[in-house]
Enzyme design. Structure first.
Site, PDB file in Angstrom:
ATOM      1  N   HIS A 161       0.817  -1.222   0.000  1.00 33.31           N
ATOM      2  CA  HIS A 161       0.000   0.000   0.000  1.00 33.31           C
ATOM      3  C   HIS A 161       0.846   1.265   0.000  1.00 33.31           C
ATOM      4  O   HIS A 161       0.301   2.361  -0.127  1.00 33.31           O
ATOM      5  CB  HIS A 161      -0.941   0.023   1.224  1.00 33.31           C
ATOM      6  CG  HIS A 161      -1.982  -1.043   1.198  1.00 33.31           C
ATOM      7  ND1 HIS A 161      -2.881  -1.201   0.174  1.00 33.31           N
ATOM      8  CD2 HIS A 161      -2.228  -2.049   2.062  1.00 33.31           C
ATOM      9  CE1 HIS A 161      -3.672  -2.228   0.421  1.00 33.31           C
ATOM     10  NE2 HIS A 161      -3.303  -2.778   1.555  1.00 33.31           N
ATOM     11  N   ASP A 197      -2.740 -10.524  -2.406  1.00 36.13           N
ATOM     12  CA  ASP A 197      -3.296 -10.076  -1.133  1.00 36.13           C
ATOM     13  C   ASP A 197      -4.781  -9.721  -1.334  1.00 36.13           C
ATOM     14  O   ASP A 197      -5.206  -9.391  -2.447  1.00 36.13           O
ATOM     15  CB  ASP A 197      -2.514  -8.819  -0.683  1.00 36.13           C
ATOM     16  CG  ASP A 197      -2.896  -8.338   0.706  1.00 36.13           C
ATOM     17  OD1 ASP A 197      -2.144  -8.618   1.640  1.00 36.13           O
ATOM     18  OD2 ASP A 197      -3.962  -7.675   0.829  1.00 36.13           O
ATOM     19  N   HIS A 199      -6.327  -7.135  -0.436  1.00 35.11           N
ATOM     20  CA  HIS A 199      -6.490  -5.713  -0.729  1.00 35.11           C
ATOM     21  C   HIS A 199      -5.684  -5.329  -1.975  1.00 35.11           C
ATOM     22  O   HIS A 199      -4.608  -5.881  -2.202  1.00 35.11           O
ATOM     23  CB  HIS A 199      -5.977  -4.867   0.446  1.00 35.11           C
ATOM     24  CG  HIS A 199      -6.647  -5.171   1.743  1.00 35.11           C
ATOM     25  ND1 HIS A 199      -6.166  -6.112   2.637  1.00 35.11           N
ATOM     26  CD2 HIS A 199      -7.780  -4.668   2.304  1.00 35.11           C
ATOM     27  CE1 HIS A 199      -6.970  -6.153   3.696  1.00 35.11           C
ATOM     28  NE2 HIS A 199      -7.958  -5.310   3.522  1.00 35.11           N
ATOM     29  N   ASP A 286      -4.624 -12.629   3.583  1.00 34.81           N
ATOM     30  CA  ASP A 286      -5.893 -12.131   4.124  1.00 34.81           C
ATOM     31  C   ASP A 286      -7.076 -12.477   3.221  1.00 34.81           C
ATOM     32  O   ASP A 286      -8.181 -12.015   3.448  1.00 34.81           O
ATOM     33  CB  ASP A 286      -5.847 -10.630   4.433  1.00 34.81           C
ATOM     34  CG  ASP A 286      -5.067  -9.821   3.418  1.00 34.81           C
ATOM     35  OD1 ASP A 286      -4.857  -8.621   3.675  1.00 34.81           O
ATOM     36  OD2 ASP A 286      -4.672 -10.378   2.374  1.00 34.81           O
TER      37      ASP A 286
END
Ligand SMILES: NCCCNCCCCCS
Ligand SMILES: [Zn+2]
Length: 344
Positions: A161, A197, A199, A286
């Site tokens: 991120h 991931d 996200h 995740d």
């Protein structure tokens, strides 16, 4: 396959985060790395080595110097404001119509300039841990450049991120981007970064968005309904020379393996067409059905299938750990992925 990890990475130990509208216990905690280490040792997966030391140069190939200077100097500035008893949270940001060409002098103004969320507090040892996590990724990249067919960089704090000049989503330095650039600088003409991931890897996308030499692919929860909310849609294809080398596969909440694996297939086909010299995998776990902050439905045994499918690409592959917050299951899910990869 060797694992790279440094105990210094445990030094970033956030207590709280702001998410879902309130102060909550922090999710990106040192025990995440411990669970993976314990599992690697329990199954005798392979050698675990400490990262080499690197100058800031390979990090500065990706991140702006003023941002890195801010990260490295921050805690001194924070303590000069007399704020020593707690970790640091930004609370104001330069969003639409506000200026980013001038960096404020006051520490809260700086903190907001160099971040995008309030879920990523900084503490007294954050910089040390973050730099070592990046060196873990760089050591993996160096091993690949020296001929290793695979490596696992147990990076924590994560990185996908983080943008060129701002942090968020528990990420400060973009480990996968730093590794991909190192590989480009050490013999690889083309690199694919495949972010699995839960996200969207907004930072990694933005860093390589106008480039054709690094292909970025991401399977993630639809940003219309999930963090990071403001990047990760399917129409984001890259820009300029980078056009067509950015591929997003946003999926709805509740996505099970049957659907997720179809996006995996599409991504693998695009990687095969791109013909990279090396593959970097931003490995977040995740997507797991029991992850406390996520809403996909992958089961532990399906992480083996991810590894098996990626192995079929037949590419030198560097795994870089990203997210995964079901701490009790993180070790099993991570090592399942690496085991599946190695089984082929
Ligand atoms: N309920 C949404 C909270 C989002 N908080 C940030 C998540 C960062 C994941 C990094 S892999
Ligand atoms: Zn994530």
């Amino acid at each position: 396959m060797k694992t790279i990890f440094s105990p210094d990475q445990m030094l970033h130990a956030p207590q709280f985060e702001v998410s879902d509208g309130k102060l909550e216990p922090a999710k990106e905690i040192p025990s995440r790395a411990q669970m993976v280490l314990d599992r690697l040792k329990a199954v005798q997966f392979g050698e675990i080595i400490e990262p080499r030391s690197f100058s800031l140069d390979p990090i500065l190939k990706i991140h702006a110097s003023d941002y890195i200077e801010f990260l490295s100097d921050f805690w001194r500035l924070w303590t000069e404001e007399g704020r020593t008893e707690q970790e640091a949270f930004p609370f104001v940001w330069p969003v639409r119509q506000l200026r980013t060409d001038i960096v404020p002098d006051q520490i809260d103004g700086k903190l907001g300039h160099y971040s995008f969320d309030a879920g990523t507090p900084m503490g007294p040892h954050t910089w040390t841990a973050v730099r070592r996590s990046a060196e873990t990724a760089l050591t993996g990249a160096a091993m690949m450049a020296e001929g290793a067919r695979s490596a696992f960089a147990l990076c924590r704090p994560p990185g996908h991120h983080a943008h060129k000049s701002f942090f968020g989503g528990y990420c400060f330095i973009n480990n996968a981007a730093v590794a991909a650039q190192y590989l480009r600088d050490h013999g690889a003409k083309r690199v694919s970064v495949f972010d699995v991931d839960y996200h969207h890897g907004n930072g990694t996308q933005a860093i390589f968005y106008d480039r054709a030499d690094v292909q970025f692919l991401s399977i993630h929860a639809d940003p219309k309904v999930e963090f990071p909310y403001y990047l990760g849609h399917a129409d984001e294809k890259g820009v300029g020379e980078g056009e067509e080398f950015n591929l997003n596969y946003p999926l709805p909440h509740g996505t099970p393996w049957e659907v997720w694996s179809r996006a995996l297939e599409e991504g693998c086909a695009s990687i095969e067409a791109y013909k990279p010299d090396v593959l970097v995998v931003s490995l977040g776990m995740d997507t797991f059905e029991k992850d406390p902050i996520s809403q996909f439905k992958l089961k532990s045994e399906e992480f083996n299938l991810i590894g098996e499918r990626l192995a079929k690409l037949g590419l030198p592959t560097l795994f870089i750990m990203e997210g995964g917050y079901a701490v009790e299951d993180l070790g099993v899910n991570c090592v399942n992925t690496l085991t599946g990869f190695r089984q082929r």
